[in-house]
Write a protein that holds these residues in place. Structure first.
Motif, mmCIF file in Angstrom:
data_model
loop_
_atom_site.group_PDB
_atom_site.id
_atom_site.type_symbol
_atom_site.label_atom_id
_atom_site.label_comp_id
_atom_site.label_asym_id
_atom_site.label_seq_id
_atom_site.Cartn_x
_atom_site.Cartn_y
_atom_site.Cartn_z
ATOM 1 N N THR A 10 23.442 6.190 1.295
ATOM 2 C CA THR A 10 22.922 5.769 2.596
ATOM 3 C C THR A 10 21.512 6.301 2.723
ATOM 4 O O THR A 10 21.278 7.514 2.630
ATOM 5 C CB THR A 10 23.793 6.305 3.745
ATOM 6 O OG1 THR A 10 25.126 5.803 3.604
ATOM 7 C CG2 THR A 10 23.236 5.845 5.097
ATOM 8 N N VAL A 11 20.551 5.398 2.899
ATOM 9 C CA VAL A 11 19.142 5.784 2.946
ATOM 10 C C VAL A 11 18.612 5.659 4.368
ATOM 11 O O VAL A 11 19.140 4.885 5.176
ATOM 12 C CB VAL A 11 18.302 4.926 1.976
ATOM 13 C CG1 VAL A 11 18.857 5.032 0.560
ATOM 14 C CG2 VAL A 11 18.261 3.469 2.409
ATOM 15 N N THR A 12 17.562 6.404 4.662
ATOM 16 C CA THR A 12 17.005 6.386 6.015
ATOM 17 C C THR A 12 16.131 5.172 6.268
ATOM 18 O O THR A 12 15.832 4.848 7.412
ATOM 19 C CB THR A 12 16.186 7.668 6.266
ATOM 20 O OG1 THR A 12 15.159 7.758 5.273
ATOM 21 C CG2 THR A 12 17.078 8.901 6.179
ATOM 22 N N ALA A 13 15.713 4.493 5.210
ATOM 23 C CA ALA A 13 14.841 3.324 5.360
ATOM 24 C C ALA A 13 15.600 2.157 5.977
ATOM 25 O O ALA A 13 16.787 1.952 5.684
ATOM 26 C CB ALA A 13 14.270 2.930 4.004
ATOM 27 N N PRO A 14 14.942 1.355 6.807
ATOM 28 C CA PRO A 14 15.590 0.187 7.401
ATOM 29 C C PRO A 14 15.803 -0.914 6.371
ATOM 30 O O PRO A 14 15.129 -0.962 5.338
ATOM 31 C CB PRO A 14 14.609 -0.249 8.492
ATOM 32 C CG PRO A 14 13.279 0.244 8.022
ATOM 33 C CD PRO A 14 13.556 1.528 7.294
ATOM 34 N N ARG A 67 0.825 -1.198 0.000
ATOM 35 C CA ARG A 67 0.000 0.000 0.000
ATOM 36 C C ARG A 67 0.867 1.259 0.000
ATOM 37 O O ARG A 67 0.574 2.232 -0.703
ATOM 38 C CB ARG A 67 -0.933 -0.005 1.215
ATOM 39 C CG ARG A 67 -1.995 -1.101 1.177
ATOM 40 C CD ARG A 67 -3.056 -0.874 2.219
ATOM 41 N NE ARG A 67 -2.526 -0.982 3.579
ATOM 42 C CZ ARG A 67 -2.482 -2.091 4.277
ATOM 43 N NH1 ARG A 67 -2.933 -3.232 3.747
ATOM 44 N NH2 ARG A 67 -2.012 -2.108 5.499
ATOM 45 N N ALA A 68 1.959 1.226 0.782
ATOM 46 C CA ALA A 68 2.845 2.388 0.848
ATOM 47 C C ALA A 68 3.545 2.619 -0.479
ATOM 48 O O ALA A 68 3.776 3.756 -0.891
ATOM 49 C CB ALA A 68 3.876 2.182 1.958
ATOM 50 N N PHE A 71 12.565 7.747 -2.493
ATOM 51 C CA PHE A 71 11.406 6.891 -2.704
ATOM 52 C C PHE A 71 11.172 5.980 -1.496
ATOM 53 O O PHE A 71 10.042 5.851 -1.016
ATOM 54 C CB PHE A 71 11.607 6.064 -3.971
ATOM 55 C CG PHE A 71 10.386 5.311 -4.409
ATOM 56 C CD1 PHE A 71 9.466 5.895 -5.261
ATOM 57 C CD2 PHE A 71 10.159 4.015 -3.978
ATOM 58 C CE1 PHE A 71 8.334 5.201 -5.673
ATOM 59 C CE2 PHE A 71 9.034 3.312 -4.375
ATOM 60 C CZ PHE A 71 8.122 3.909 -5.229
ATOM 61 N N SER A 72 12.244 5.361 -0.999
ATOM 62 C CA SER A 72 12.112 4.446 0.142
ATOM 63 C C SER A 72 11.666 5.203 1.391
ATOM 64 O O SER A 72 10.922 4.656 2.217
ATOM 65 C CB SER A 72 13.425 3.706 0.390
ATOM 66 O OG SER A 72 14.485 4.594 0.688
ATOM 67 N N SER A 73 12.094 6.459 1.538
ATOM 68 C CA SER A 73 11.655 7.264 2.684
ATOM 69 C C SER A 73 10.152 7.505 2.620
ATOM 70 O O SER A 73 9.458 7.485 3.649
ATOM 71 C CB SER A 73 12.400 8.597 2.709
ATOM 72 O OG SER A 73 13.779 8.396 2.966
ATOM 73 N N LYS A 74 9.624 7.726 1.412
ATOM 74 C CA LYS A 74 8.185 7.924 1.252
ATOM 75 C C LYS A 74 7.422 6.645 1.582
ATOM 76 O O LYS A 74 6.334 6.686 2.170
ATOM 77 C CB LYS A 74 7.877 8.375 -0.174
ATOM 78 C CG LYS A 74 8.363 9.784 -0.484
ATOM 79 C CD LYS A 74 8.080 10.145 -1.929
ATOM 80 C CE LYS A 74 8.592 11.540 -2.260
ATOM 81 N NZ LYS A 74 8.375 11.899 -3.683
ATOM 82 N N VAL A 75 8.009 5.500 1.198
ATOM 83 C CA VAL A 75 7.369 4.222 1.518
ATOM 84 C C VAL A 75 7.297 4.038 3.028
ATOM 85 O O VAL A 75 6.262 3.655 3.579
ATOM 86 C CB VAL A 75 8.134 3.057 0.864
ATOM 87 C CG1 VAL A 75 7.640 1.717 1.401
ATOM 88 C CG2 VAL A 75 7.991 3.096 -0.654
#
Length: 226
Positions: A81-85, A18-19, A212-216
């Motif tokens: 380096t992304v903020t998403a886990p 959904r995200a 994109f991953s941060s928005k998810v």
């Protein structure tokens, strides 16, 4: 307990689906991302060799055949380096059809019917004032779960590569991409500019993935609170 853990991961995947749909709506347009990479910096010349391979086509008049001679292998690497886990980052890369959302020069990625692990890739880009189109079939190699995905082409544009993932203590994830590709003759005249161009595109792609991953992740959090 294993059943409970499996069910929990299923909930996470459902929230991610959904995200992902929410994040996709707000993804940058393909045209704007492609335009940002049209003016590459200069660098050392690329090595040249001679080889012929099918699957490369130039739409700007340099070549109009289905077979294009090749010129040397080139390596390019990018890192972000992304903020998403890590679990979210890993899951996003599992479905290859999602990749055009953060790599807009990749026009499409489609599963090959009846061949698990094979995907058909189509690259379309405007560079050096010309439109180029290349296609290939990629075969996945066995992944290292939550650490590495890698592949090699079996048909079309000759290439291979890997994306690796490292979770940092602060919860962020380091994503590294390395690709190796054999340069079509239609791109040889741009030799010194090609490698830094691809490097800049890959870096922009990974940075776009980070956003994109941060928005998810944000959308997952919003869905969880409902």
């Amino acid at each position: 307990r294993p059943h409970k853990k499996s069910r929990g991961w299923g909930v996470i995947r459902s929230r991610m689906s959904r995200a992902f749909a929410v994040a996709r709506v707000h993804a940058p347009s393909r045209g704007s991302a492609d335009r940002r990479a049209r003016h590459p910096p200069s660098s050392r010349p690329l090595p040249l060799s001679s080889r012929r391979l099918s699957g490369a086509k130039d739409l700007g008049g340099v070549s109009n055949g289905a077979r294009t001679s090749m010129a040397g292998w080139v390596d390019n690497t990018a890192e972000v380096t992304v903020t998403a886990p890590l679990p979210v980052v890993w899951e996003l890369w599992q479905d290859k059809t999602r990749i055009p959302n953060w790599m807009p020069w990749i026009h499409s990625v489609e599963p090959v019917p009846g061949v698990p692990g094979d995907t058909k890739w189509l690259l379309k880009t405007n560079q050096f004032g010309q439109d180029f189109e290349f296609s290939w079939v990629a075969r996945d190699l066995p992944p290292v779960k939550k650490e590495k995905i890698h592949w090699f082409s079996t048909d079309g544009l000759n290439n291979k590569g890997a994306v690796t993932f490292d979770q940092r203590p602060d919860g962020r994830t380091v994503v590294r991409m390395n690709i190796s590709y054999e340069v079509p003759d239609v791109l040889v005249p741009f030799g010194a500019a090609l490698s830094p161009l691809v490097a800049s595109i890959l870096q922009a792609d990974l940075e776009r993935f980070g956003a994109f991953s941060s928005k998810v992740v944000a959308a997952m959090g919003a869905g969880k609170r409902r």
